[in-house]
Design a protein around this motif. Structure first.
Motif, PDB file in Angstrom:
ATOM      1  N   PRO A  12     -72.439 -33.973 -38.205  1.00 35.74           N
ATOM      2  CA  PRO A  12     -72.381 -34.780 -39.416  1.00 35.74           C
ATOM      3  C   PRO A  12     -70.995 -34.818 -40.053  1.00 35.74           C
ATOM      4  O   PRO A  12     -70.589 -35.841 -40.553  1.00 35.74           O
ATOM      5  CB  PRO A  12     -73.393 -34.130 -40.349  1.00 35.74           C
ATOM      6  N   LEU A  13     -70.276 -33.694 -40.010  1.00 35.77           N
ATOM      7  CA  LEU A  13     -68.959 -33.647 -40.638  1.00 35.77           C
ATOM      8  C   LEU A  13     -67.969 -34.549 -39.903  1.00 35.77           C
ATOM      9  O   LEU A  13     -67.213 -35.291 -40.534  1.00 35.77           O
ATOM     10  CB  LEU A  13     -68.453 -32.202 -40.689  1.00 35.77           C
ATOM     11  N   GLN A  14     -67.975 -34.512 -38.577  1.00 36.18           N
ATOM     12  CA  GLN A  14     -67.072 -35.366 -37.801  1.00 36.18           C
ATOM     13  C   GLN A  14     -67.435 -36.839 -37.981  1.00 36.18           C
ATOM     14  O   GLN A  14     -66.546 -37.690 -38.063  1.00 36.18           O
ATOM     15  CB  GLN A  14     -67.084 -34.981 -36.317  1.00 36.18           C
ATOM     16  N   ARG A  15     -68.725 -37.145 -38.040  1.00 30.00           N
ATOM     17  CA  ARG A  15     -69.168 -38.528 -38.279  1.00 30.00           C
ATOM     18  C   ARG A  15     -68.651 -39.020 -39.629  1.00 30.00           C
ATOM     19  O   ARG A  15     -68.187 -40.147 -39.756  1.00 30.00           O
ATOM     20  CB  ARG A  15     -70.694 -38.603 -38.255  1.00 30.00           C
ATOM     21  N   TRP A  16     -68.738 -38.151 -40.629  1.00 28.59           N
ATOM     22  CA  TRP A  16     -68.263 -38.503 -41.970  1.00 28.59           C
ATOM     23  C   TRP A  16     -66.761 -38.743 -41.948  1.00 28.59           C
ATOM     24  O   TRP A  16     -66.285 -39.736 -42.489  1.00 28.59           O
ATOM     25  CB  TRP A  16     -68.637 -37.390 -42.953  1.00 28.59           C
ATOM     26  N   LYS A  17     -66.013 -37.853 -41.300  1.00 28.98           N
ATOM     27  CA  LYS A  17     -64.562 -38.034 -41.225  1.00 28.98           C
ATOM     28  C   LYS A  17     -64.207 -39.339 -40.522  1.00 28.98           C
ATOM     29  O   LYS A  17     -63.309 -40.064 -40.951  1.00 28.98           O
ATOM     30  CB  LYS A  17     -63.917 -36.847 -40.499  1.00 28.98           C
ATOM     31  N   SER A  18     -64.903 -39.665 -39.446  1.00 28.06           N
ATOM     32  CA  SER A  18     -64.663 -40.923 -38.732  1.00 28.06           C
ATOM     33  C   SER A  18     -65.002 -42.121 -39.606  1.00 28.06           C
ATOM     34  O   SER A  18     -64.276 -43.117 -39.636  1.00 28.06           O
ATOM     35  CB  SER A  18     -65.493 -40.990 -37.454  1.00 28.06           C
ATOM     36  N   PHE A  19     -66.108 -42.029 -40.314  1.00 25.79           N
ATOM     37  CA  PHE A  19     -66.516 -43.103 -41.208  1.00 25.79           C
ATOM     38  C   PHE A  19     -65.444 -43.340 -42.273  1.00 25.79           C
ATOM     39  O   PHE A  19     -65.023 -44.472 -42.505  1.00 25.79           O
ATOM     40  CB  PHE A  19     -67.855 -42.775 -41.879  1.00 25.79           C
ATOM     41  N   VAL A  20     -65.005 -42.265 -42.921  1.00 21.83           N
ATOM     42  CA  VAL A  20     -63.995 -42.406 -43.963  1.00 21.83           C
ATOM     43  C   VAL A  20     -62.721 -43.004 -43.365  1.00 21.83           C
ATOM     44  O   VAL A  20     -62.121 -43.922 -43.934  1.00 21.83           O
ATOM     45  CB  VAL A  20     -63.724 -41.057 -44.664  1.00 21.83           C
ATOM     46  N   GLY A  21     -62.326 -42.532 -42.200  1.00 15.66           N
ATOM     47  CA  GLY A  21     -61.136 -43.072 -41.539  1.00 15.66           C
ATOM     48  C   GLY A  21     -61.260 -44.557 -41.254  1.00 15.66           C
ATOM     49  O   GLY A  21     -60.266 -45.299 -41.321  1.00 15.66           O
ATOM     50  N   SER A  22     -62.460 -45.019 -40.952  1.00 12.74           N
ATOM     51  CA  SER A  22     -62.666 -46.436 -40.638  1.00 12.74           C
ATOM     52  C   SER A  22     -62.485 -47.337 -41.863  1.00 12.74           C
ATOM     53  O   SER A  22     -62.349 -48.550 -41.729  1.00 12.74           O
ATOM     54  CB  SER A  22     -64.063 -46.661 -40.039  1.00 12.74           C
ATOM     55  N   LEU A  23     -62.486 -46.741 -43.054  1.00 15.25           N
ATOM     56  CA  LEU A  23     -62.332 -47.522 -44.284  1.00 15.25           C
ATOM     57  C   LEU A  23     -60.882 -47.652 -44.729  1.00 15.25           C
ATOM     58  O   LEU A  23     -60.592 -48.403 -45.666  1.00 15.25           O
ATOM     59  CB  LEU A  23     -63.148 -46.886 -45.414  1.00 15.25           C
TER      60      LEU A  23
END
Length: 180
Positions: free
Chosen positions: A1-12
């Motif tokens: 979940p933490l890596q998914r969140w970091k990737s999501f934030v990076g995509s913004l």
């Protein structure tokens, strides 16, 4: 979940600020709500994103995840505020994140049901439309209420100091988790 969140934030990164607000609010709101008393067997626990994302949490956990998401996207601390509301009748607190952009304050509601519950509990004559999910809600009513409650420079200073201290704790916890 933490890596998914970091990737999501990076995509913004590079997206408009309003898009960032809407996307972060929606992403974090997918985490199930669970009271601290049920999850941690304690009245209050402020979880880091590592503890909250992919699990569950309560209102301040949503606020922390949204705050740190926006900070990673370049939002300044001065553009973000943790607002805590209290239902005097039930003695319950609820937290939301307020983000300021282009002269408008946007309320990022922490739980999917929280705004509707609070709206039902706000007394007559008090502003309540800002408690919903709409990012186009009338913020001036909130500001007017805060102006009435924070009627002296001392109270404003105390509120600012408390907010800075709380977010300093969030950032420390995030750094310990390798996300700050």
């Amino acid at each position: 979940p933490l890596q998914r969140w970091k990737s999501f934030v990076g995509s913004l990164a590079g997206k408009s600020r309003l898009h960032q607000l809407e996307a972060v609010n929606a992403y974090v709101n997918h985490t199930p709500y669970q009271a601290d008393s049920a999850r941690y067997n304690m009245n209050d626990y402020w979880a880091t994103p590592r503890e909250f994302l992919g699990e569950s949490g309560d209102c301040e956990d949503y606020v922390i995840a949204k705050y740190l998401s926006l900070r990673k996207l370049g939002w300044q601390a001065s553009e973000l505020r943790l607002v805590v509301l209290q239902d005097e009748t039930r003695r319950e607190l609820h937290a939301v994140l307020v983000a300021f952009h282009n002269g408008t304050a946007y309320v990022l509601e922490g739980s999917r049901l929280g705004g509707r519950v609070l709206k039902r509990r706000v007394g007559e004559g008090l502003p309540s439309s800002f408690l919903g999910h709409s990012s186009h809600a009338p913020w001036p009513a909130v500001v007017a209420t805060l102006d009435r409650l924070l009627y002296s420079d001392q109270l404003v200073g105390e509120a600012k100091a408390a907010a800075r201290h709380c977010f300093g704790l969030f950032l420390s916890a995030a750094r310990e988790d390798g996300i700050g």
